[in-house]
Design an enzyme around this catalytic site. Structure first.
Site, PDB file in Angstrom:
ATOM      1  N   LYS A 182     -78.516  86.279 -58.250  1.00 23.77           N
ATOM      2  CA  LYS A 182     -78.887  86.981 -57.011  1.00 23.77           C
ATOM      3  C   LYS A 182     -79.513  86.015 -56.003  1.00 23.77           C
ATOM      4  O   LYS A 182     -79.285  86.107 -54.791  1.00 23.77           O
ATOM      5  CB  LYS A 182     -79.847  88.121 -57.338  1.00 23.77           C
ATOM      6  CG  LYS A 182     -80.423  88.845 -56.137  1.00 23.77           C
ATOM      7  CD  LYS A 182     -79.403  89.676 -55.361  1.00 23.77           C
ATOM      8  CE  LYS A 182     -80.036  90.225 -54.087  1.00 23.77           C
ATOM      9  NZ  LYS A 182     -79.175  91.121 -53.348  1.00 23.77           N
ATOM     10  N   LYS A 197     -88.669  86.871 -48.525  1.00 26.05           N
ATOM     11  CA  LYS A 197     -89.086  86.831 -49.935  1.00 26.05           C
ATOM     12  C   LYS A 197     -88.008  86.156 -50.792  1.00 26.05           C
ATOM     13  O   LYS A 197     -88.291  85.272 -51.600  1.00 26.05           O
ATOM     14  CB  LYS A 197     -89.331  88.283 -50.401  1.00 26.05           C
ATOM     15  CG  LYS A 197     -89.632  88.491 -51.852  1.00 26.05           C
ATOM     16  CD  LYS A 197     -88.556  89.198 -52.659  1.00 26.05           C
ATOM     17  CE  LYS A 197     -87.866  90.391 -52.108  1.00 26.05           C
ATOM     18  NZ  LYS A 197     -86.829  90.965 -52.947  1.00 26.05           N
TER      19      LYS A 197
END
Ligand code: NAP
Length: 308
Positions: A185, A253
């Site tokens: 990811k 993030k």
């Protein structure tokens, strides 16, 4: 960890009791698709209004994590960041202390791979099977049930939760042991951020040359430059419509995760690092709640072409 060693060989039933913790942009439509697939779905969210939305779609509401997970065969978490996942998993009110022994915990949030590995170990000690299963495909993919899901964990555990994952996604790939899903990811987020930045630069460039951007995007999308960002986001970017979608805060993030994981591995990601700086600058200038395609605003600003 070897989650296979924690496995009793059982698997989650095809129609399961599923708990979903975190009913935001992604978690709510995923929970609704689980209801549509015939699962009994109980949702919990920090702010309670989102739980009501799930109940209106045929789910059940819970007032705490403990209440949501106590009868669940499979527990899905879909919260923003590593500390949020730790908050719902650990502690006396958390998933590990309150789920049935042998339950499956699937973290669909995007978090640090090292945190995923550590929490999977803690889950195993608590008798819970952990799978990391971050997703790609955005809000549209969540609504349509066509998410691409990169899955880390023991083989038996991944196969046990596959029927549940198939209710929310169409591409489900087991990529390796615990934490591997999060590593894949991170690579996904590197590619997406860099692509958005280049599409933003192309749009501002085309506008500066007074080219019809609709026509340009149409032809670009059919050639080697074609990509999903052009297909799904270029029209809204050209219209300066930046409602999320995927918030700048969240991509900031994720780029922190990528840059730190690349540094740990001794891998240079110069374009990724630059894009991370741009995403951080966009956030610092007050745009954290816009869609990540708002990188275009920064290109305009750097080019002296801002509207204000
Ligand atoms: P979001 O809209 O901010 O949703 C997160 C939800 O989690 C919110 O409803 C929030 O509740 C809830 N929450 C936070 N802490 C909680 C806690 N301690 N207990 C219970 N609920 C809690 O974010 P999102 O866009 O759905 O993203 C969720 C995750 O998926 C992130 O890791 C993100 O990186 C990833 N992701 C997002 C997308 C996308 O396109 N949006 C795509 C792929 C992956 P409140 O209402 O109280 O804030």
């Amino acid at each position: 960890m070897s989650s296979e060693s924690a496995s009793s060989g059982s698997s989650a039933p095809a129609a399961s009791n599923v708990a979903v913790i975190g009913l935001g942009i992604m978690g709510l439509p995923m929970a609704v698709n689980l209801v549509k697939a015939g699962h009994t779905v109980t949702g919990y969210n920090r702010s309670s209004a989102k739980v009501d939305k799930l109940v209106a779609e045929g789910g059940h509401g819970a007032a705490s994590v403990a209440e949501a997970v106590k009868d669940a065969d499979v527990i899905i978490t879909m919260v923003p960041d590593s500390p949020d996942v730790e908050a719902v998993v650990l502690g006396k009110d958390g998933i590990l202390a309150n789920a049935k022994s042998g339950a499956y915990w699937v973290d669909a949030s995007t978090i640090r791979p090292d945190v995923a590995v550590r929490l999977a170990g803690e889950a195993q000690e608590a008798g819970i099977h952990a799978v990391d299963a971050p997703v790609s495909g955005g809000e549209q993919g969540a609504v349509e049930g066509t998410l691409s899901i990169m899955v880390g964990g023991g083989k038996d555990d991944v196969e046990a939760v596959r029927p549940v994952l198939e209710s929310v996604g169409s591409t489900i790939v087991h990529v390796g042991p615990a934490g591997s899903g999060q590593t894949v990811k991170a690579a996904n987020q590197l590619i997406v951020a860099g692509t958005i930045q280049l599409v933003a630069e192309a749009l501002v460039f085309l506008e500066a040359h007074s080219v019809d951007t609709d026509a340009a995007v149409k032809v670009l999308a059919g050639g080697l430059a074609g990509n999903r960002i052009l297909d799904r986001k270029a029209a809204n970017m050209a219209a300066r419509s930046f409602e999320p979608g995927f918030r700048v805060d969240l991509h900031h993030k994720d780029l922190g995760i990528v840059t730190s994981a690349a540094r740990e591995a001794g891998v240079a990601i110069p374009l990724g690092a630059l894009t991370a700086q741009l995403m951080g600058a966009l956030r610092a200038s007050g745009h954290g709640s816009l869609d990540h395609s708002a990188l275009l605003l920064l290109v305009e600003q750097l080019s002296g072409r801002s509207a204000n």
